[in-house]
Design a protein around this motif. Structure first.
Motif, PDB file in Angstrom:
ATOM      1  N   ASP A  33     -57.729   0.974  42.589  1.00  0.00           N
ATOM      2  CA  ASP A  33     -56.997   1.801  41.630  1.00  0.00           C
ATOM      3  C   ASP A  33     -55.508   1.495  41.761  1.00  0.00           C
ATOM      4  O   ASP A  33     -55.031   1.065  42.814  1.00  0.00           O
ATOM      5  N   LYS A  34     -54.779   1.691  40.703  1.00  0.00           N
ATOM      6  CA  LYS A  34     -53.327   1.509  40.712  1.00  0.00           C
ATOM      7  C   LYS A  34     -52.729   2.349  39.593  1.00  0.00           C
ATOM      8  O   LYS A  34     -53.429   2.767  38.665  1.00  0.00           O
ATOM      9  N   ASN A  35     -51.425   2.602  39.678  1.00  0.00           N
ATOM     10  CA  ASN A  35     -50.773   3.416  38.664  1.00  0.00           C
ATOM     11  C   ASN A  35     -49.584   2.690  38.029  1.00  0.00           C
ATOM     12  O   ASN A  35     -48.637   3.325  37.565  1.00  0.00           O
ATOM     13  N   ALA A  36     -49.646   1.360  38.033  1.00  0.00           N
ATOM     14  CA  ALA A  36     -48.589   0.562  37.408  1.00  0.00           C
ATOM     15  C   ALA A  36     -49.230  -0.597  36.650  1.00  0.00           C
ATOM     16  O   ALA A  36     -50.340  -1.044  36.974  1.00  0.00           O
ATOM     17  N   ASP A  37     -48.532  -1.086  35.655  1.00  0.00           N
ATOM     18  CA  ASP A  37     -49.014  -2.203  34.852  1.00  0.00           C
ATOM     19  C   ASP A  37     -49.217  -3.442  35.721  1.00  0.00           C
ATOM     20  O   ASP A  37     -48.495  -3.671  36.694  1.00  0.00           O
ATOM     21  N   GLY A  38     -50.203  -4.268  35.350  1.00  0.00           N
ATOM     22  CA  GLY A  38     -50.519  -5.483  36.095  1.00  0.00           C
ATOM     23  C   GLY A  38     -49.419  -6.521  36.108  1.00  0.00           C
ATOM     24  O   GLY A  38     -49.483  -7.482  36.876  1.00  0.00           O
ATOM     25  N   ARG A  39     -48.392  -6.337  35.295  1.00  0.00           N
ATOM     26  CA  ARG A  39     -47.251  -7.250  35.362  1.00  0.00           C
ATOM     27  C   ARG A  39     -46.437  -7.035  36.636  1.00  0.00           C
ATOM     28  O   ARG A  39     -45.646  -7.900  37.031  1.00  0.00           O
ATOM     29  N   TYR A  40     -46.629  -5.883  37.279  1.00  0.00           N
ATOM     30  CA  TYR A  40     -45.821  -5.534  38.440  1.00  0.00           C
ATOM     31  C   TYR A  40     -46.622  -5.542  39.743  1.00  0.00           C
ATOM     32  O   TYR A  40     -46.172  -6.089  40.750  1.00  0.00           O
ATOM     33  N   TYR A  41     -47.814  -4.919  39.712  1.00  0.00           N
ATOM     34  CA  TYR A  41     -48.640  -4.839  40.916  1.00  0.00           C
ATOM     35  C   TYR A  41     -50.109  -4.982  40.526  1.00  0.00           C
ATOM     36  O   TYR A  41     -50.534  -4.532  39.462  1.00  0.00           O
ATOM     37  N   ARG A  42     -50.881  -5.598  41.447  1.00  0.00           N
ATOM     38  CA  ARG A  42     -52.313  -5.761  41.217  1.00  0.00           C
ATOM     39  C   ARG A  42     -53.066  -5.586  42.537  1.00  0.00           C
ATOM     40  O   ARG A  42     -52.473  -5.619  43.620  1.00  0.00           O
ATOM     41  N   ILE A  43     -54.370  -5.421  42.417  1.00  0.00           N
ATOM     42  CA  ILE A  43     -55.225  -5.351  43.593  1.00  0.00           C
ATOM     43  C   ILE A  43     -56.543  -6.040  43.278  1.00  0.00           C
ATOM     44  O   ILE A  43     -57.063  -5.943  42.159  1.00  0.00           O
ATOM     45  N   SER A  44     -57.062  -6.786  44.261  1.00  0.00           N
ATOM     46  CA  SER A  44     -58.338  -7.484  44.126  1.00  0.00           C
ATOM     47  C   SER A  44     -59.241  -7.009  45.256  1.00  0.00           C
ATOM     48  O   SER A  44     -58.987  -7.295  46.426  1.00  0.00           O
ATOM     49  N   ALA A  45     -60.268  -6.237  44.894  1.00  0.00           N
ATOM     50  CA  ALA A  45     -61.139  -5.642  45.910  1.00  0.00           C
ATOM     51  C   ALA A  45     -62.593  -5.712  45.469  1.00  0.00           C
ATOM     52  O   ALA A  45     -63.285  -4.693  45.384  1.00  0.00           O
ATOM     53  N   ALA A  46     -63.048  -6.902  45.175  1.00  0.00           N
ATOM     54  CA  ALA A  46     -64.437  -7.068  44.735  1.00  0.00           C
ATOM     55  C   ALA A  46     -65.384  -6.586  45.828  1.00  0.00           C
ATOM     56  O   ALA A  46     -65.192  -6.895  47.009  1.00  0.00           O
ATOM     57  N   PRO A  47     -66.408  -5.818  45.464  1.00  0.00           N
ATOM     58  CA  PRO A  47     -67.346  -5.322  46.479  1.00  0.00           C
ATOM     59  C   PRO A  47     -68.133  -6.465  47.113  1.00  0.00           C
ATOM     60  O   PRO A  47     -68.319  -7.526  46.506  1.00  0.00           O
ATOM     61  N   VAL A  48     -68.563  -6.251  48.342  1.00  0.00           N
ATOM     62  CA  VAL A  48     -69.333  -7.270  49.046  1.00  0.00           C
ATOM     63  C   VAL A  48     -70.723  -6.724  49.363  1.00  0.00           C
ATOM     64  O   VAL A  48     -70.908  -5.534  49.610  1.00  0.00           O
ATOM     65  N   TYR A  49     -71.698  -7.606  49.350  1.00  0.00           N
ATOM     66  CA  TYR A  49     -73.066  -7.225  49.680  1.00  0.00           C
ATOM     67  C   TYR A  49     -73.402  -7.635  51.110  1.00  0.00           C
ATOM     68  O   TYR A  49     -74.331  -7.116  51.713  1.00  0.00           O
ATOM     69  N   ARG A  50     -72.643  -8.606  51.621  1.00  0.00           N
ATOM     70  CA  ARG A  50     -72.816  -9.032  53.007  1.00  0.00           C
ATOM     71  C   ARG A  50     -71.525  -9.729  53.441  1.00  0.00           C
ATOM     72  O   ARG A  50     -70.707 -10.118  52.618  1.00  0.00           O
ATOM     73  N   GLY A  51     -71.344  -9.858  54.749  1.00  0.00           N
ATOM     74  CA  GLY A  51     -70.129 -10.511  55.250  1.00  0.00           C
ATOM     75  C   GLY A  51     -68.957  -9.557  55.314  1.00  0.00           C
ATOM     76  O   GLY A  51     -69.111  -8.332  55.367  1.00  0.00           O
ATOM     77  N   PHE A  52     -67.741 -10.122  55.287  1.00  0.00           N
ATOM     78  CA  PHE A  52     -66.527  -9.334  55.462  1.00  0.00           C
ATOM     79  C   PHE A  52     -65.953  -8.889  54.120  1.00  0.00           C
ATOM     80  O   PHE A  52     -66.079  -9.584  53.109  1.00  0.00           O
ATOM     81  N   TRP A  53     -65.279  -7.742  54.146  1.00  0.00           N
ATOM     82  CA  TRP A  53     -64.604  -7.232  52.957  1.00  0.00           C
ATOM     83  C   TRP A  53     -63.112  -7.476  53.117  1.00  0.00           C
ATOM     84  O   TRP A  53     -62.449  -6.845  53.932  1.00  0.00           O
ATOM     85  N   ASN A  54     -62.592  -8.440  52.355  1.00  0.00           N
ATOM     86  CA  ASN A  54     -61.171  -8.771  52.376  1.00  0.00           C
ATOM     87  C   ASN A  54     -60.539  -8.305  51.069  1.00  0.00           C
ATOM     88  O   ASN A  54     -60.978  -8.693  49.985  1.00  0.00           O
ATOM     89  N   VAL A  55     -59.515  -7.478  51.169  1.00  0.00           N
ATOM     90  CA  VAL A  55     -58.881  -6.885  50.002  1.00  0.00           C
ATOM     91  C   VAL A  55     -57.440  -7.368  49.912  1.00  0.00           C
ATOM     92  O   VAL A  55     -56.657  -7.236  50.867  1.00  0.00           O
ATOM     93  N   ALA A  56     -57.084  -7.957  48.768  1.00  0.00           N
ATOM     94  CA  ALA A  56     -55.723  -8.461  48.537  1.00  0.00           C
ATOM     95  C   ALA A  56     -55.026  -7.582  47.505  1.00  0.00           C
ATOM     96  O   ALA A  56     -55.659  -7.015  46.602  1.00  0.00           O
ATOM     97  N   TYR A  57     -53.719  -7.464  47.614  1.00  0.00           N
ATOM     98  CA  TYR A  57     -52.954  -6.601  46.727  1.00  0.00           C
ATOM     99  C   TYR A  57     -51.483  -7.028  46.769  1.00  0.00           C
ATOM    100  O   TYR A  57     -51.056  -7.778  47.649  1.00  0.00           O
TER     101      TYR A  57
END
Length: 461
Positions: A428-452
């Motif tokens: 979730d975010k409260n600013a337009d994607g021109r300024y901030y973004r987040i990538s948090a695709a769910p995982v079914y196995r392995g590690f969960w790495n979240v970039a933002y």
């Protein structure tokens, strides 16, 4: 408001008593006009302007003596009561409190040192650290170590470097804890801090219109959590303005369905906060609030978090090879928040080292965490374009070029870490994607790495 002092009224007193009476009259004048000043701190400032050659502590303590001894006997009791109320407020909440607080801490210091970045730090007896002055900890027994084993069995590949440097060029003796020196400036800024740390859903967003908070985070589903752990990459972030802040952190919430103003939250991560530190270094921090960000406590600047480490402590900075390079070696620190299953304290460790804990007594509504968030957050005044978040780059640039929570895991009531699968957390975010973004695709196995992250530049409307 008039400020004339009548010297003739007390002609029956000695010269010394006349001076005392003159000062009392000035104090009464300040008290009677406290509404004009707006606060007791301004009233005390008025007195200091009149008697500028007196030190703050001498002024305050002298005023208490004069008020109670009443050398000339012509001050009405109700005025003395008002004066004492004003002085008690000043002594406990404002200028003199700050003076007494720093003096009290200095008395406890066993050794002093200096960090690589010029910060002063003190070595204080573990059993006499300032946290124990918290009223709720009057009968608290120090927990030297958690009842569970702190461990970190997962390693990263060769392109990642774990941070082992504590940020100081010396350590404290056994039996002491290392505490970054609390300055008067830190205490004076305490009332401003909540706006830099507020969570996404805090109701105090609408009560404070001086600036804006922006987020790019993962929000968990409602559940019952006993902890959180991850590896957080560290970056230099020099382009944060003097009145702005940029943080990378986890929020662990108590009862999110409780009464308004009762929410307990604990937070940790790294941030850049020039207003507090007077620099743009990347610093490790802790924070907690017990009233949904009406107030709050950062690092060890106030009483609450109990430290047990003689080598690491909140407020230290990451420098040099402790910071990631764009497209090159990635530096990170792994950390864990975990509730002690026997005593109920919330322990914080970094790199397998126990730093300390938030005692259960100071967090009455955090018996268990009902929700958690993690990711990036920034604050900016209304007249300034927002600062960068994360490392200032978008998450789509990928590993080595964006800021990451790596190997993120939640910890359930059984004290076991687990990798959240689909539906456990939502970006979730409260600013337009021109300024901030987040990538948090769910995982079914392995590690969960979240970039933002992102460059910022959003001007609050």
């Amino acid at each position: 408001m008039g400020t004339d002092i009548d010297n003739g009224k007390h002609s029956n007193c000695s010269i010394e008593a006349q001076n005392d009476c003159q000062f009392q009259q000035a104090a009464i004048l300040a008290v009677e006009n406290v509404n004009s000043f707006g606060s007791s701190i301004l009233a005390i400032s008025f007195l200091l302007d009149l008697f500028g050659n007196l030190k703050i502590l001498e002024v305050a303590m002298g005023m208490l003596v004069w008020a109670n001894s009443n050398p000339c006997g012509n001050f009405r009791p109700q005025k003395l009561i008002l004066l004492n109320i004003c002085l008690i407020k000043a002594l406990t909440l404002d200028i003199v409190y700050i003076t007494l607080e720093t003096v009290a801490i200095s008395i406890l210091v066993i050794e002093m040192g200096k960090s690589f970045t010029g910060d002063l730090f003190d070595c204080i007896d573990m059993y006499k650290q300032p946290a124990f002055d918290h009223p709720a900890l009057k009968n608290h027994k120090l927990q030297i170590r958690p009842s569970f084993e702190t461990k970190n069995n997962v390693t990263m590949d060769e392109n990642f470097k774990s941070l082992l440097d504590p940020g100081f060029n010396d350590t404290c003796p056994p039996g002491t804890v290392i505490i970054r020196r609390t300055r008067k400036e830190d205490l004076m800024m305490a009332k401003e801090l909540p706006k830099y740390f507020r969570s996404y859903g805090s109701r105090y967003h609408v009560l404070d219109s001086s600036g804006q908070n922006y987020y790019a985070i993962v929000q968990s589903q409602k559940s019952r959590f006993h902890g959180f752990q991850a590896k957080l990459t560290t970056w230099a972030l020099p382009n944060v303005g003097p009145n702005q802040g940029s943080a990378n952190q986890v929020w662990m919430y108590g009862d999110i369905d409780g009464p308004d103003g009762s929410l307990n939250v604990i937070q940790t991560g790294w941030h850049v906060l020039p207003r507090l530190y007077n620099d743009t270094f990347t610093r490790f921090f802790t924070y907690f609030t017990i009233d949904d960000y009406k107030t709050g406590c950062m690092n060890l600047n106030c009483k609450g978090f109990i430290q047990v480490s003689a080598t690491h402590g909140p407020g230290f900075s990451f420098t040099g090879t402790d910071l990631s390079t764009y497209g090159g070696t990635q530096a990170y620190f792994d950390f864990q928040i975990l509730k002690d299953p026997k005593l109920g304290n919330w322990w914080l460790s970094m790199g397998g080292i126990n730093l300390g804990y938030w005692p259960k007594e100071v967090l009455p509504n955090l018996e268990t965490s009902t929700a958690l968030d993690f990711g990036g957050a920034v604050y900016t005044p209304n007249n300034e374009a927002s600062p960068p978040m994360g490392n200032g780059h978008f998450p789509q640039e990928g590993i080595g070029k964006a800021c990451y929570f790596m190997q993120t895991q939640f910890i359930g009531e059984d004290q076991r870490p687990f990798t959240p699968g689909p539906h456990w957390g939502y970006p979730d975010k409260n600013a337009d994607g021109r300024y901030y973004r987040i990538s948090a695709a769910p995982v079914y196995r392995g590690f969960w790495n979240v970039a933002y992250g992102g460059p910022g530049g959003l001007l609050p409307q």
